[in-house]
Design an enzyme around this catalytic site. Structure first.
Site, mmCIF file in Angstrom:
data_model
loop_
_atom_site.group_PDB
_atom_site.id
_atom_site.type_symbol
_atom_site.label_atom_id
_atom_site.label_comp_id
_atom_site.label_asym_id
_atom_site.label_seq_id
_atom_site.Cartn_x
_atom_site.Cartn_y
_atom_site.Cartn_z
ATOM 1 N N ASP A 1 -0.362 -5.944 4.742
ATOM 2 C CA ASP A 1 0.633 -5.602 5.755
ATOM 3 C C ASP A 1 1.947 -6.308 5.440
ATOM 4 O O ASP A 1 2.260 -6.515 4.255
ATOM 5 C CB ASP A 1 0.090 -5.987 7.143
ATOM 6 C CG ASP A 1 0.565 -5.048 8.244
ATOM 7 O OD1 ASP A 1 1.783 -5.022 8.477
ATOM 8 O OD2 ASP A 1 -0.249 -4.367 8.869
ATOM 9 N N HIS B 1 4.759 -6.789 12.344
ATOM 10 C CA HIS B 1 3.651 -5.829 12.255
ATOM 11 C C HIS B 1 2.396 -6.472 11.663
ATOM 12 O O HIS B 1 1.285 -6.300 12.187
ATOM 13 C CB HIS B 1 4.123 -4.651 11.392
ATOM 14 C CG HIS B 1 3.217 -3.472 11.375
ATOM 15 N ND1 HIS B 1 2.103 -3.392 10.568
ATOM 16 C CD2 HIS B 1 3.269 -2.291 12.045
ATOM 17 C CE1 HIS B 1 1.516 -2.216 10.739
ATOM 18 N NE2 HIS B 1 2.201 -1.533 11.632
ATOM 19 N N SER C 1 -1.674 1.964 13.530
ATOM 20 C CA SER C 1 -1.658 0.616 12.940
ATOM 21 C C SER C 1 -2.383 -0.377 13.830
ATOM 22 O O SER C 1 -2.963 -1.346 13.333
ATOM 23 C CB SER C 1 -0.219 0.118 12.781
ATOM 24 O OG SER C 1 0.346 0.557 11.585
#
Lengths: 650, 82
Positions: free
Chosen positions: A32, A105, A435
């Site tokens: 990520d 994220h 996600s």
């Protein structure tokens, strides 16, 4: 995350979950944007030594050293050569050239999968509670592959390569690319190798819903995860000058609107440019929006960008209206100005008022966090949908999991909106996407792996799929936010994960490397293409009839056509529970006959295998594009081993 | 434009490695050098795939595809967070 452990039934662990020692042996690798190691989600209190099998490292770089790792965050690497070769050298004053997360994220996904418990978590008081990852005692290894300019597949492959060598048990990838043949898709190829090494690879399905054929990561050795809602909402209603009130959602925190109705304007009428209704940067006329609440339509630019555009133009607040694409799905944002998001129906009704009243007014009332919202889960409109664009014989996504308005850890380098002008810093943020659902499944897979260390990745996925649910406890099928109608297996796959049931599925559909190689033969891949995917010379048997639909998959996708009105698939079930007799029940669509042979499977020993065949016969051809759905269930009275059936005519 | 270099991922058939090479990385390097003396490998992959990534012109990539033991040569692709 807060709420999702309760929603998934894993908050009360006694008698269900594996021992903490077994769980702490599991390592989840997360590819990520990196990690912000200082947040409490990566506190290693109570964790024992790093598993002896671990061969990974904590690599240093900009503002990151080996000292940032601990017994929770046991590995951190970064891969930037591909990025820098394509996008130019990283400016280390602007971007961390290290595993440190610039974006948030990666911190969110890693803490969702395996974050430690943090008491008193919230975003500005929203979604309060104890936050924890799905596998609180599993270890995390972070592989930073995404940068401010994007994620490049040479870096992704390098990270997967290293993660396999390091010894992760689960790989979590909340990212994807275009749907192409598996030999041209780096994630599919890397995942094949990982799976062969006993690593379960969990990937997000993408956010291109509700369009059909919109999936990423559709290889059958990957666990593909779509997104659903929780039973939680953040109501923020709009009151109009005509007395009408419409519900919406918001995570706004800051100065409230004045306690009176404010002038209200449609962005499309406060702009001189085409598409002014979308509140794109520079599109609003400051004279026409100053001090007013502005209604903007969804689309083109990010939701939080629209809020920033209204604020920059002098607007006092914003109402963000869904279009037909999003339907009634409400995604909350931590806007920089008082703002709320409303569904398409409310948006249309509000616009009718705006266009009919010469002096429209409105205000927004923020009501905090509401739990116990029903029905839930609802399939997210944005969640990507099947049919599988690469292999129609494999039903994808596999399952759905919580992915809407998920609270989890956040970076200290960006505000909750991610906008450059957002100077707020938070330890937790609430965001949405597949996600977010993917690392839920990664963490749940870690729990299953801890409970059943000998299970293959296919067995773990099978347990998650065959125990997933497709109906509400109160009755009725799962609803699709895009339509307000029941969702189908092309939308939710096998259904919403139920991890407690998955721990004891009774039977599993297992698959190994040979099965996947036979599957590649069924796709008529050339020896070179098979070698690209599998790293080996494999010769398909020219005398054997291969069928992609015969892969021992826990779901059924059946392409039919005018010339092919009957299809037979074979499946093998492995007993992972007690001895017993399982009887089949079939719910078939009206126009298709689904027959299973034999109708009873008896198991006397653990790991005993029994096969069955399913024949799908359509007496009459249907129009191309027609979809029909059914379900096949095996039950011994204690376990229900369910498989969705999706039939499509071409 | 013909001289513009891009990243390519090169998949190799490791079983075809000539016995004269002791290590697969040397063979990969030799294959790469056969099409460009100046090209350098970015990553050498050994677990996820057999192969490497390198910066090449389109012409070099095409030429590399025809080298012994080369299975496929794929241009770099950008992936998105979901």
């Amino acid at each position: 995350t807060t709420r999702t452990p309760m929603f998934l039934g894993i908050d009360e662990t006694a008698g269900f979950l594996p021992s903490s020692a077994a769980e702490s042996d599991i390592i989840i690798g997360v590819l990520d944007t990196g990690v912000w190691p200082e947040i409490k989600s990566f506190d290693d209190s109570g964790l024992g030594p790093v598993p002896s099998s671990w061969k990974g490292e904590c690599e240093g770089g900009t503002n990151f050293t080996a000292a940032n790792c601990n017994r929770k965050l046991i590995g951190a690497r970064f891969f930037s050569m591909g990025y820098e070769a394509s996008a130019g050298a990283i400016n280390e004053t602007d971007e961390y050239k290290s595993p440190r997360d610039d974006d948030g994220h990666g911190t969110h996904t890693a803490s969702t999968a395996a974050g430690s418990q943090v008491v008193g978590a919230s975003l500005f008081g929203y979604a309060p509670g104890s936050a924890r990852g799905m596998a609180t005692r599993a270890r995390v290894a972070v592989y930073k592959v995404c940068w401010k300019g994007g994620c490049y597949n040479s870096d992704i492959l390098a990270a997967m390569d290293k993660a396999i060598e390091d010894g992760v048990n689960i790989l979590s990838l909340s990212l994807g690319g275009a749907s192409v043949d598996y030999y041209g898709d780096s994630i599919a190829v890397g995942a094949f190798a990982a799976t062969e090494n006993g690593i379960l690879v969990s990937c997000s399905a993408a956010n291109a819903g509700p369009a059909p054929f919109s999936l990423s990561n559709s290889a059958p050795w990957i666990t593909t995860v779509g997104a659903g809602t929780l039973d939680r909402d953040f109501p923020a209603s709009v009151s109009l000058g005509n007395g009408k009130k419409f519900s919406g959602v918001s995570l706004y925190h800051g100065d409230p609107l004045p306690g009176k109705l404010l002038p209200f304007v449609y962005a499309g009428n406060a702009s001189n440019v085409t598409g002014g209704n979308l509140c794109i940067d520079g599109s609003l006329d400051g004279e026409k929006v100053k001090g007013k609440i502005v209604l903007c339509d969804r689309g083109v630019n990010a939701r939080v960008d629209k809020g920033a555009v209204v604020k920059a133009a002098g607007g006092a607040g914003m109402v963000l209206a869904n279009t037909a694409l999003q339907g009634e799905e409400l995604v909350a944002d931590a806007h920089l100005l008082p703002a709320t998001s409303v569904g398409q129906k409310s948006g249309d009704a509000i616009k009718t008022y705006l266009f009919s009243d010469p002096n429209p007014t409105a205000t927004i009332l923020f009501q905090g966090t509401k739990v116990g919202v029903e029905p839930s889960p609802i399939l997210a409109a944005f969640s990507s949908r099947g049919p599988n664009p690469v292999t129609p014989e494999i039903l994808k996504p596999d399952v759905i999991a919580p992915g809407v308005n998920i609270l989890a850890g956040w970076t200290g380098a960006a505000g909750p909106t991610g906008l450059p002008e957002d100077s707020r810093r938070v330890e937790f943020n609430i965001i949405s996407g597949t996600s977010m659902s993917c690392p839920h499944v990664s963490g749940l897979a870690a729990l299953l792996k801890a409970a059943h260390p000998t299970w293959s990745p296919a067995a773990i996925r099978s347990a998650l799929m065959t125990t997933a649910y497709t109906a509400y406890k109160s009755g009725g099928q799962l609803i699709d936010a895009a339509t307000g109608k029941p969702s189908t297996p092309y939308d939710h796959g096998s259904g919403h994960v139920d991890p407690v049931s998955a721990l004891n599925p009774g039977l599993i559909y297992d698959a190994n490397t040979d099965d996947y190689l036979n599957f590649l033969c069924a796709l008529n891949y050339t020896p070179s293409q098979i070698n690209t995917v599998s790293k080996r010379n494999f010769t398909c048997d020219s005398t054997k009839k291969y069928s992609a639909g015969d892969l021992n998959y826990p779901s059924f996708a059946v392409p039919l056509s005018g010339s092919k009105s009957s299809v037979k698939y074979t499946r093998t079930l492995t007993n992972v529970g007690e001895s017993g007799a399982y009887k089949v029940s079939v719910s078939s669509p009206d126009s298709v006959k689904v027959s299973v042979e034999p109708q009873t499977l008896s198991f006397t020993t653990m790991n005993e295998k029994k096969s069955y065949t399913v024949t799908f016969s359509a007496p009459a051809a249907m129009a191309s594009g027609t979809n029909m759905f059914g379900r096949i269930e095996w039950s011994d009275g204690k376990h229900v081993v369910g498989s969705p059936v999706a039939i499509t005519w071409s | 434009a013909a001289a513009t270099k891009k990243t390519y991922i090169v998949h190799m058939a490791k079983s075809q490695m000539p016995a004269s090479f002791r290590h697969h990385a040397h063979w990969y390097d030799s294959s790469l050098k056969a099409v460009s003396g100046s090209a350098e490998m970015m990553y050498v992959y050994k677990n996820a795939i057999h192969g490497f990534s390198a910066r090449l012109t389109a012409k070099q990539a095409k030429y590399l595809e025809n080298q012994p033991g080369v299975l496929s040569v794929w241009p770099e692709m950008k992936y998105q967070l979901h």
